[in-house]
Each structure stands twice: as C-alpha cells, then as structure tokens.
Motif scaffolding. Structure first.
Motif, PDB file in Angstrom:
ATOM      1  N   TRP A 248      40.796  77.320 -39.225  1.00 47.48           N
ATOM      2  CA  TRP A 248      39.611  77.533 -38.384  1.00 47.48           C
ATOM      3  C   TRP A 248      39.769  76.808 -37.046  1.00 47.48           C
ATOM      4  N   ALA A 249      40.235  75.575 -37.100  1.00 44.79           N
ATOM      5  CA  ALA A 249      40.335  74.768 -35.877  1.00 44.79           C
ATOM      6  C   ALA A 249      41.409  75.278 -34.926  1.00 44.79           C
ATOM      7  N   SER A 250      42.487  75.854 -35.466  1.00 45.38           N
ATOM      8  CA  SER A 250      43.681  76.118 -34.656  1.00 45.38           C
ATOM      9  C   SER A 250      43.452  77.101 -33.518  1.00 45.38           C
ATOM     10  N   ASN A 251      42.521  78.035 -33.662  1.00 43.09           N
ATOM     11  CA  ASN A 251      42.185  78.932 -32.549  1.00 43.09           C
ATOM     12  C   ASN A 251      40.809  78.656 -31.965  1.00 43.09           C
ATOM     13  N   PHE A 252      39.976  77.946 -32.695  1.00 42.46           N
ATOM     14  CA  PHE A 252      38.641  77.603 -32.194  1.00 42.46           C
ATOM     15  C   PHE A 252      38.742  76.799 -30.898  1.00 42.46           C
ATOM     16  N   ILE A 253      39.751  75.951 -30.819  1.00 46.66           N
ATOM     17  CA  ILE A 253      39.894  75.052 -29.670  1.00 46.66           C
ATOM     18  C   ILE A 253      40.318  75.775 -28.395  1.00 46.66           C
ATOM     19  N   HIS A 254      40.871  76.984 -28.520  1.00 42.74           N
ATOM     20  CA  HIS A 254      41.447  77.649 -27.351  1.00 42.74           C
ATOM     21  C   HIS A 254      40.407  78.038 -26.309  1.00 42.74           C
ATOM     22  N   THR A 255      39.244  78.481 -26.755  1.00 42.20           N
ATOM     23  CA  THR A 255      38.238  78.965 -25.804  1.00 42.20           C
ATOM     24  C   THR A 255      37.853  77.871 -24.816  1.00 42.20           C
ATOM     25  N   TYR A 256      37.616  76.687 -25.327  1.00 43.41           N
ATOM     26  CA  TYR A 256      37.274  75.562 -24.447  1.00 43.41           C
ATOM     27  C   TYR A 256      38.415  75.276 -23.477  1.00 43.41           C
ATOM     28  N   GLN A 257      39.636  75.258 -23.981  1.00 43.64           N
ATOM     29  CA  GLN A 257      40.776  74.915 -23.130  1.00 43.64           C
ATOM     30  C   GLN A 257      41.034  75.975 -22.060  1.00 43.64           C
ATOM     31  N   LEU A 258      40.943  77.247 -22.446  1.00 41.32           N
ATOM     32  CA  LEU A 258      41.262  78.322 -21.508  1.00 41.32           C
ATOM     33  C   LEU A 258      40.152  78.523 -20.479  1.00 41.32           C
ATOM     34  N   ALA A 399      33.976  80.738 -31.586  1.00 39.54           N
ATOM     35  CA  ALA A 399      34.171  79.928 -30.379  1.00 39.54           C
ATOM     36  C   ALA A 399      33.871  80.715 -29.108  1.00 39.54           C
ATOM     37  N   TRP A 400      34.265  81.994 -29.077  1.00 42.40           N
ATOM     38  CA  TRP A 400      33.997  82.787 -27.874  1.00 42.40           C
ATOM     39  C   TRP A 400      32.500  82.980 -27.660  1.00 42.40           C
ATOM     40  N   GLN A 401      31.745  83.117 -28.747  1.00 44.62           N
ATOM     41  CA  GLN A 401      30.300  83.247 -28.585  1.00 44.62           C
ATOM     42  C   GLN A 401      29.638  81.912 -28.249  1.00 44.62           C
ATOM     43  N   VAL A 402      30.212  80.837 -28.763  1.00 50.61           N
ATOM     44  CA  VAL A 402      29.722  79.508 -28.370  1.00 50.61           C
ATOM     45  C   VAL A 402      29.814  79.358 -26.855  1.00 50.61           C
ATOM     46  N   THR A 407      27.081  76.962 -24.152  1.00 52.97           N
ATOM     47  CA  THR A 407      26.940  75.703 -24.883  1.00 52.97           C
ATOM     48  C   THR A 407      27.492  74.558 -24.039  1.00 52.97           C
ATOM     49  N   PRO A 408      26.800  73.425 -23.988  1.00 52.95           N
ATOM     50  CA  PRO A 408      27.290  72.299 -23.175  1.00 52.95           C
ATOM     51  C   PRO A 408      28.748  71.963 -23.479  1.00 52.95           C
ATOM     52  N   LEU A 409      29.504  71.715 -22.432  1.00 55.74           N
ATOM     53  CA  LEU A 409      30.944  71.522 -22.587  1.00 55.74           C
ATOM     54  C   LEU A 409      31.279  70.270 -23.388  1.00 55.74           C
ATOM     55  N   MET A 410      30.491  69.224 -23.245  1.00 54.37           N
ATOM     56  CA  MET A 410      30.753  68.013 -24.015  1.00 54.37           C
ATOM     57  C   MET A 410      30.601  68.282 -25.506  1.00 54.37           C
ATOM     58  N   PHE A 411      29.607  69.073 -25.868  1.00 53.95           N
ATOM     59  CA  PHE A 411      29.415  69.429 -27.278  1.00 53.95           C
ATOM     60  C   PHE A 411      30.609  70.236 -27.784  1.00 53.95           C
TER      61      PHE A 411
END
Length: 462
Positions: A248-258, A399-402, A407-411
């Motif tokens: 779950w985590a391995s692609n969830f993190i990409h949206t924030y980074q990209l 993650a893309w819908q988040v 959603t606040p970036l810090m969150f």
C-alpha cells in the motif's frame, strides 16, 4: 579388487547472451517496461501529466489505479491463463492510449477521454506488471534474484531519460505555460508503441535455460476456476497480509512526491530534468540493495533482515529531510518556481527529490526480493506479485484522490512517512518466518495449494 570410478556429468555452461537465457529475457521485459511504464512515469513525474492544473491527471490516475487494484490481483491469473507474451502485449498497448488522451486534452479540455483512458490503462497495467513480476522473480536462479531485480529496475528507470523529452521540447516556453506541447506527448507515444512491439519477443518459462543448464519452473496453463479460487486464497495468506502495508505504501507516496514536490516547486522544464536524475537515483538504489541482498551475508535470512534495516534507516533520514522542506511551505504556497539555473536555491529541493527516487527503488526492490524468496513456482509467484501490484495500486488510487481534494501537504507527508514505518517491522517478520537460508525451495501447485518447503528440513510455513 577393482576400483570403480564414479562418473559425474559435467555441468554445461551456456552463454549469458542466449536468446532463451534469463539475462536476455529479463532485459527484454525491462526494455518493455522502460518504453511503457518508464515513459508513463516520466510523463506523470512532470506533475499533473504535463498539465499545470493537476485536477484532470488526479482524476485520470484515480480511475487508473482503482482499475489497477482489481486487475493487478487478476493479472496473476491472466498470466497463468495466457502466458507472458500475450499478457505483456495487452498491457503495453494501453500506455500509448493514455498518453494520447492528454494530447486530446491539450485541444479539447474535456476530462472524459483521459479518465476513460486511465481506466483502460489500469486494466492493462495489471496484466503487464503481473507478467513482469512473475518473469523477473522466476526466470533467474534463486541466488541471483537480487541482481536480476536490480537489472530490471535499472532498465525501467532509464525511463527517467524520458524527462529529457519535455525538457528539450519545452525549453524555451514561458514559465507559466499551461501544459507541455503536443510534440512531447507524441514523442512519448512513439516510444511506448516501440515497447509494445518488444513484448512479442518474450519467451515462456518452459523455454528458459539458465546458465548452469538448469531450467526455470515448468509452466502449465491454468483454468479460470483454479485461478479464481487461488486469488481468493491470497487474501487469507499470512505472507501476503504481512506484505500488504508495504504494498500500500509503495505507490501511495508517489502522488505527494510528484505533484507536491516536483510539480509544485519547479519550472516546467526543470521538472523534466529532475525526472532524469530521479530515474538515476532509482537505478543506484536498486543496484545497491540488489547486490547486497545477493552477496551481503552467507545467510539469506540475515541478508533480508539487514536489508529491511538499511531501508528503514534510509527512509527515516529521507522523510526527515522531506519534513524539513515541507515546513517551508506548510500552506502549499511556494515563493516562486525554481529553475535548474537558480544555484543554491535549486540544490536543496533537487537533492530531496533525488533522494525520494533512491528510497523508492530501494524499498520496492527489497519487497520484490522478499516475494521472490517465498517460492520458486512461476504460477505461485505470479499470484503473489499480482496481489502486491493490486494492493499497491489501491493505495495509489486513494492517494490521487487525497491530493485532488486538496488535503494539507503536511498531513500527506506525515501519512506517507507513517505508512512506511508500519511496513518495516512486518517485512522483517516475514523474512524471519518465511525466508529460508537454503535457496532450494520446492514449490508446487497441488490440489489448489502452494507448498513452499525446505528440501533439507521439510518444513512448510503456513
């Protein structure tokens, strides 16, 4: 009394560059993924699919990963029914269609085609990645899996060079341009179509001969009923449940980074350039962890446990750097886009984005290595990889819908970091319980059940 000489048959050594060798076949799969997912990553890495407004890309990617979550799990069954070549080809052909939808959006400004194409790509990606995973973890000999996984990741992340396409095609465009130009999308489509054609060269496991004359596992085409039952059993498989948070985590993190690091902080041309280095960082991370996991210690279990520790320490340091950077724009407003010519102002955020790429490949290569250590049978591994990709894609869809809901970036950063932290001890537990020090696993499909047993100890972990 006559002494009888005991004859031993010599081990036949084959060329590494044979068409039916694991090296050539894994390299072919890597090139397919370089041209298709690699170019997709380069396009998505621009933030918003090359559009200044992320909304369309967020919605398209939500549909993509929602479908991917379903067909990622089903992809293992498709591989067992169709074999690697048709599964790869069907998946690869959906990538240029997705890119074409953004070319269409450049002119029509309608989300219908991109969102629909996202769903089609999600279906195709499930097939492609299931075939990729089964090939990469079952074709090589067990003691070289880490190296072959690294080889694949290096080829995939050559796709970062796709970042040069928007860099060159948009070099002289104004900083506030609404999107990349048409030539960028067309160039991506041409490369993706080339990748789809390479899928026709991939061989089934029955034709693979390893360098020491051993063969990859036998491949028997399965049935729909068998695959349906086996896929349902995955959700009660304790091994897969331990992999689930990491998946779950391995692609969830990409949206924030990209979107919220590369897409928010940098100019359009600099985003493309950053993705070249992001891909380079992924190559370094995968090569480093892959080499260690193959030769770091005599004990395979110990290598796995230390590998998890290395990734955990690396992840903690990098997300700590991400937190320090995020504190500079808690409200999501940056003081102005950074260009690669901005010197010191560019250096810190660039290094952070580079480090995210390093962590991504290191983390995912570790997961693939662990999955590959759970069995030798191609059918079992294709299901395991399909489960991993399905859960991974479900996380990405969320993650893309988040991000789409502002959603606040810090969150977002805190959730990303927390998900990674939860996964580390569970991966370590999986390695401790299920990864054997002897690479000679016997894996078979018998009455619908997978048996992964040590030859020497005859122990099965259930």
């Amino acid at each position: 009394m006559m002494q009888q000489e005991q004859e031993t048959s010599p081990v036949v050594r084959h060329s590494y560059l044979r068409y039916n060798s694991p090296l050539v076949q894994v390299s072919l799969v890597g090139m397919v993924c370089f041209c298709c997912p690699g170019m997709f990553n380069a396009l998505n890495g621009l933030g918003g699919g090359g559009q200044l407004d992320h909304t369309t890309a967020d919605n398209a990617n939500t549909t993509l990963y929602a479908c991917f979550a379903v067909f990622g799990v089903l992809g293992g069954g498709a591989y067992n029914l169709l074999g690697p070549r048709p599964t790869l080809l069907l998946g690869a052909l959906t990538y240029p269609l997705y890119t074409a939808s953004f070319l269409y959006y450049n002119h029509r400004r309608s989300q219908v085609f991109p969102v629909a194409a996202g769903g089609i790509l999600g279906t195709g990606a499930g097939f492609l990645w299931a075939a990729q995973g089964a090939t990469v973890v079952s074709y090589p000999p067990p003691n070289r899996r880490g190296s072959y996984i690294s080889l694949f990741w290096c080829l995939l992340n050559l796709g970062g060079l796709g970042g040069l396409l928007p860099f060159f095609f948009n070099y002289h465009r104004e900083i506030g341009a609404a999107s990349v130009n048409d030539s960028t999308y067309i160039a991506f489509m041409v490369v993706m179509l080339l990748g789809a054609s390479l899928a026709m060269l991939v061989l089934p496991p029955t034709r693979i001969v390893r360098d020491d004359d051993t063969r990859a596992t036998e491949f028997t085409y399965s049935s729909v009923a068998t695959e349906g039952a086996e896929m349902l059993r995955l959700f009660a498989n304790w091994r897969m449940l331990l992999v689930l948070p990491a998946a779950w985590a391995s692609n969830f993190i990409h949206t924030y980074q990209l979107n919220n690091v590369n897409g928010l902080l940098f100019t359009l041309r600099t985003r493309g350039l950053n993705n070249v280095f992001y891909g380079g960082a992924q190559m370094l991370g995968s090569a480093g962890i892959g080499y260690f996991l193959d030769v770091g210690f005599a004990s395979r279990r110990k290598r796995g446990l230390v590998g998890v520790l290395i990734v955990a320490l690396l992840g903690t340091a990098i997300w700590g750097g991400g937190l320090a950077n995020q504190l500079r724009y808690i409200d999501g407003k940056w003081e102005g886009p950074i260009d690669f010519k901005d010197g010191r102002r560019y250096a810190g955020p660039f290094l952070l984005y580079f480090s995210y790429g390093l962590l991504d490949a290191t983390f995912q290569s570790l997961i693939y290595w662990i999955i590959g250590a759970l069995a030798n049978d191609t059918q079992i591994l294709s299901r395991y990889v399909g489960f991993f990709k399905g859960v991974q894609s479900a996380g990405a869809a969320v993650a893309w819908q988040v991000d789409a809901h502002k959603t606040p970036l810090m969150f977002q950063l805190i959730v990303n970091w927390a998900l990674m932290c939860v996964s580390y001890p569970l991966l370590a537990l999986l390695v401790f319980l299920a990864v054997n020090d002897d690479g000679n696993l016997v894996s078979s499909v018998e009455h619908g059940k997978d048996n992964d047993c040590m030859l020497s100890e005859q122990i099965c972990f259930r």
